[in-house]
Motif scaffolding. Structure first.
Motif, mmCIF file in Angstrom:
data_model
loop_
_atom_site.group_PDB
_atom_site.id
_atom_site.type_symbol
_atom_site.label_atom_id
_atom_site.label_comp_id
_atom_site.label_asym_id
_atom_site.label_seq_id
_atom_site.Cartn_x
_atom_site.Cartn_y
_atom_site.Cartn_z
ATOM 1 N N CYS A 264 53.951 -0.067 -55.320
ATOM 2 C CA CYS A 264 54.473 -0.934 -56.370
ATOM 3 C C CYS A 264 55.061 -2.205 -55.756
ATOM 4 O O CYS A 264 54.827 -3.325 -56.237
ATOM 5 N N CYS A 265 55.831 -2.050 -54.680
ATOM 6 C CA CYS A 265 56.411 -3.211 -53.993
ATOM 7 C C CYS A 265 55.314 -4.151 -53.505
ATOM 8 O O CYS A 265 55.439 -5.385 -53.609
ATOM 9 N N ALA A 266 54.253 -3.582 -52.961
ATOM 10 C CA ALA A 266 53.155 -4.413 -52.461
ATOM 11 C C ALA A 266 52.529 -5.211 -53.592
ATOM 12 O O ALA A 266 52.221 -6.400 -53.439
ATOM 13 N N ARG A 267 52.317 -4.578 -54.746
ATOM 14 C CA ARG A 267 51.732 -5.273 -55.893
ATOM 15 C C ARG A 267 52.636 -6.369 -56.429
ATOM 16 O O ARG A 267 52.174 -7.357 -56.996
ATOM 17 N N LEU A 268 53.946 -6.177 -56.259
ATOM 18 C CA LEU A 268 54.909 -7.177 -56.718
ATOM 19 C C LEU A 268 55.100 -8.297 -55.696
ATOM 20 O O LEU A 268 55.856 -9.247 -55.958
ATOM 21 N N GLY A 269 54.445 -8.200 -54.543
ATOM 22 C CA GLY A 269 54.556 -9.240 -53.533
ATOM 23 C C GLY A 269 55.825 -9.178 -52.718
ATOM 24 O O GLY A 269 56.244 -10.190 -52.134
ATOM 25 N N CYS A 270 56.452 -8.012 -52.653
ATOM 26 C CA CYS A 270 57.707 -7.879 -51.893
ATOM 27 C C CYS A 270 57.426 -7.941 -50.393
ATOM 28 O O CYS A 270 56.330 -7.611 -49.932
ATOM 29 N N ASP A 271 58.433 -8.314 -49.642
ATOM 30 C CA ASP A 271 58.250 -8.421 -48.196
ATOM 31 C C ASP A 271 58.232 -7.045 -47.535
ATOM 32 O O ASP A 271 58.516 -6.022 -48.167
ATOM 33 N N ALA A 272 57.906 -7.018 -46.249
ATOM 34 C CA ALA A 272 57.742 -5.756 -45.521
ATOM 35 C C ALA A 272 59.030 -4.954 -45.474
ATOM 36 O O ALA A 272 59.002 -3.720 -45.543
ATOM 37 N N GLY A 350 75.775 5.504 -64.016
ATOM 38 C CA GLY A 350 75.616 4.773 -65.263
ATOM 39 C C GLY A 350 75.498 3.279 -65.034
ATOM 40 O O GLY A 350 75.878 2.474 -65.887
ATOM 41 N N THR A 351 74.953 2.885 -63.875
ATOM 42 C CA THR A 351 74.780 1.476 -63.541
ATOM 43 C C THR A 351 73.754 0.837 -64.473
ATOM 44 O O THR A 351 72.786 1.491 -64.882
ATOM 45 N N ALA A 352 73.947 -0.437 -64.802
ATOM 46 C CA ALA A 352 73.052 -1.090 -65.757
ATOM 47 C C ALA A 352 72.728 -2.508 -65.321
ATOM 48 O O ALA A 352 73.436 -3.117 -64.502
ATOM 49 N N GLY A 353 71.636 -3.032 -65.877
ATOM 50 C CA GLY A 353 71.296 -4.434 -65.774
ATOM 51 C C GLY A 353 71.192 -4.966 -64.363
ATOM 52 O O GLY A 353 70.606 -4.353 -63.468
ATOM 53 N N ALA A 354 71.813 -6.145 -64.156
ATOM 54 C CA ALA A 354 71.702 -6.847 -62.883
ATOM 55 C C ALA A 354 72.316 -6.077 -61.727
ATOM 56 O O ALA A 354 72.036 -6.374 -60.558
ATOM 57 N N ALA A 355 73.155 -5.095 -62.020
ATOM 58 C CA ALA A 355 73.759 -4.295 -60.950
ATOM 59 C C ALA A 355 72.728 -3.438 -60.233
ATOM 60 O O ALA A 355 72.981 -2.950 -59.129
ATOM 61 N N LEU A 356 71.569 -3.227 -60.850
ATOM 62 C CA LEU A 356 70.484 -2.477 -60.213
ATOM 63 C C LEU A 356 69.554 -3.451 -59.502
ATOM 64 O O LEU A 356 68.918 -4.300 -60.132
ATOM 65 N N GLY A 357 69.485 -3.336 -58.189
ATOM 66 C CA GLY A 357 68.628 -4.217 -57.411
ATOM 67 C C GLY A 357 67.161 -3.919 -57.625
ATOM 68 O O GLY A 357 66.769 -2.929 -58.256
ATOM 69 N N ARG A 358 66.315 -4.769 -57.050
ATOM 70 C CA ARG A 358 64.876 -4.623 -57.260
ATOM 71 C C ARG A 358 64.341 -3.326 -56.690
ATOM 72 O O ARG A 358 63.483 -2.668 -57.273
ATOM 73 N N GLU A 359 64.849 -2.934 -55.511
ATOM 74 C CA GLU A 359 64.386 -1.690 -54.908
ATOM 75 C C GLU A 359 64.697 -0.497 -55.800
ATOM 76 O O GLU A 359 63.860 0.393 -55.983
ATOM 77 N N ALA A 402 60.111 -3.880 -66.600
ATOM 78 C CA ALA A 402 58.738 -4.063 -67.078
ATOM 79 C C ALA A 402 57.796 -4.431 -65.942
ATOM 80 O O ALA A 402 56.649 -3.936 -65.886
ATOM 81 N N ASP A 403 58.230 -5.289 -65.014
ATOM 82 C CA ASP A 403 57.360 -5.679 -63.904
ATOM 83 C C ASP A 403 57.034 -4.479 -63.016
ATOM 84 O O ASP A 403 55.891 -4.319 -62.568
ATOM 85 N N ALA A 404 58.042 -3.651 -62.745
ATOM 86 C CA ALA A 404 57.813 -2.483 -61.892
ATOM 87 C C ALA A 404 56.836 -1.520 -62.555
ATOM 88 O O ALA A 404 55.905 -1.016 -61.907
ATOM 89 N N VAL A 405 57.030 -1.261 -63.835
ATOM 90 C CA VAL A 405 56.123 -0.353 -64.541
ATOM 91 C C VAL A 405 54.726 -0.947 -64.605
ATOM 92 O O VAL A 405 53.717 -0.251 -64.390
ATOM 93 N N GLY A 406 54.624 -2.244 -64.874
ATOM 94 C CA GLY A 406 53.321 -2.878 -64.916
ATOM 95 C C GLY A 406 52.594 -2.777 -63.595
ATOM 96 O O GLY A 406 51.386 -2.515 -63.551
ATOM 97 N N ALA A 407 53.330 -2.960 -62.489
ATOM 98 C CA ALA A 407 52.709 -2.855 -61.168
ATOM 99 C C ALA A 407 52.265 -1.434 -60.867
ATOM 100 O O ALA A 407 51.259 -1.216 -60.187
#
Length: 495
Positions: A264-272, A350-359, A402-407
């Motif tokens: 999923c990270c690779a499809r999103l263009g994330c770095d190594a 119970g973390t929400a929104g921007a508090a959850l990083g991309r990983e 949505a981006d993660a699920v789409g990837a």
């Protein structure tokens, strides 16, 4: 696969110690404390530095095989964690008041065999020396020759077994009953579980050692571990494979989550670096699962509030792992967010929104995707379309990125197929050299907990033919239990 080939072998050992402590119902620093005590005991008994190093390593990996027999303990006693905690604490009736000693031995001997074989195999995979491997393969043998599973004469048992058993008893019994009672209980076991001379040293020094240990901070306690005689690096997947042994139907699950997250990270263009950290987090995210009895994981339908509360604490225990495994602290933190949701409905924080990083967003989506696409005892694996539809509904409800699920669900090849093909490519020579296609197929089914009769029904074979294939697999993999075969086959990419 992500750009990950090795992690420090010592960090893998610490992770396995943490997993073992949770599985046995112990505090998460039990194995580390036992290692320190065992080293002091060995030194006081006149052992040289090499032998002291062996007892440290054996102490840390003593419970590494306990995920492999969790299903057996659960079937026998119901609560695989609580029963083993009671057994270690020497609580009367831990195996049931109605059971005779003969019944207990008949039930526990094959479970001990599984544990010992898997522990020894783990030590081999980690590149530990032959003495350490041998001690772990005989970890439940006793001084009086009545140990398990082989009831070996004391001369055949590595001395580290007795040192570690005594150090473990000292750590557990003093914590549960207090120092005075612990000393009495150890004296009662002297001459049976371990030699009397060793027990006398432990009883005499126990008070001073425990006071010194309790006064240490984590750095003081862990510092001697850096000198352990082991290879520098090891494959991180060994930790995932040991985690997944707890539930036979989850064989390979953590690897699939890690592969899906990295893909999923690779499809999103994330770095190594992000691919690496997310992959490792996927391998580690199930560590906290060890704190929950198998009876809960095997429950179909809705869980009781009490059972659900235990499940909600799984990522908490995974987060705690980072405190024991310093070099993997960041990956453990990401792993502990696998069940958080963007709308704050997840757990345990119970973390929400921007508090959850991309990983964390990628890992949460990947874990759910792989779970939906995996069979469970109460349901089959969902199709790609059904899994994608359910995840899409969760995106619409604001729970997943949505981006993660789409990837995850985009493209002509689904992530789990990518993972299978990647593993197949990496291990094609090993598979072809070791097992026939039919043997590999039988192995895949038994690794997921199927009985010979169940495999025979699915593959349209006779049970005797399945048994012949299983025996051939064991012979080729140099194993005698299904758990050990599963672990070794996972490492070789055969399942």
């Amino acid at each position: 696969m992500a750009d990950v080939s090795t992690i420090r072998a010592l960090d893998a050992v610490k992770a396995l110690a943490f997993i073992g402590d949770l599985s046995m119902g112990q505090p998460t620093d039990h194995s580390l404390r036992t290692s320190w005590l065992a080293a002091r005991l060995a030194a006081e008994a006149g052992h040289d530095d090499t032998r002291c190093g062996v007892v440290k390593a054996v102490s840390l990996l003593r419970w590494s095989g306990c995920t492999a027999n969790a299903a057996g303990f659960s079937e026998w006693l119901g609560d695989d964690i609580g029963a083993r905690e009671a057994m270690l604490a020497m609580r009367p009736g831990w195996a049931g008041e109605a059971e005779t000693q003969g019944q207990v031995e008949a039930a526990i001997t094959p479970l001990a065999q599984i544990h010992c074989e898997v522990s020894g195999e783990i030590a081999r995979m980690l590149g530990l020396d032959d003495t350490t491997q041998a001690a772990l393969r005989h970890i439940f043998e006793a001084w009086d020759g009545r140990g398990l599973p082989e009831r070996l004469d004391r001369a055949q048992v590595p001395e580290a077994v007795f040192v570690v058993a005594l150090a473990s008893d000292l750590e557990i019994l003093s914590r549960v009953y207090g120092l005075d009672s612990a000393q009495k209980l150890i004296a009662q076991k002297a001459g049976r579980q371990y030699p009397e001379a060793l027990a006398r040293i432990a009883v005499a020094q126990a008070g001073a050692w425990l006071a010194e240990l309790d006064g240490h901070n984590e750095a003081d306690r862990d510092a001697p571990l850096d000198a352990l005689p082991m290879q520098q690096g090891t494959a991180p997947e060994i930790v995932a494979d040991v985690i997944d042994l707890k539930l036979p139907w989850m064989a390979g699950y953590s690897r699939r989550v890690a592969e899906a997250a990295a893909g999923c990270c690779a499809r999103l263009g994330c770095d190594a670096e992000m691919r690496r950290s997310t992959y490792l987090a996927g391998l580690l995210h199930g560590m906290g699962r060890m704190a929950v009895p198998n009876t809960i994981w095997n429950t179909p339908g809705r869980l009781s509030p009490a059972a659900w509360e235990k499940v909600r604490l799984v990522p908490y225990w995974t987060a705690r792992a980072g405190k024991q495994i310093g070099a993997l602290a960041r990956e453990s933190e990401i792993a502990s967010q696998a069940y958080e949701r963007l709308d704050g409905s997840g757990y345990f924080r119970g973390t929400a929104g921007a508090a959850l990083g991309r990983e964390a967003r990628v890992l949460a989506a990947a874990a759910c995707w792989v779970a939906l696409r995996s069979a469970r005892p109460w349901r089959g694996a969902l199709s790609v379309d059904d899994a994608a539809r359910l995840l899409g509904e969760q995106v619409a409800a604001g729970r997943f990125d949505a981006d993660a699920v789409g990837a995850l669900v985009s493209g002509a090849i689904s992530p789990e197929k990518d993972a299978r093909e990647a593993v197949a490519e990496r291990t094609k020579p090993a598979r072809g050299a070791l097992l026939s296609p039919r043997e590999a197929e039988v192995l895949r089914h038994i690794s997921l907990g199927a009985s010979n009769k169940e495999v025979a029904k699915v593959l349209l074979m006779s049970p005797s033919t399945v048994r012949t294939h299983v025996e051939s697999v064991f012979r080729k993999l140099e194993c005698s239990t299904r758990a050990a075969a599963t672990l070794k086959a996972s490492t070789l990419g055969l399942i």
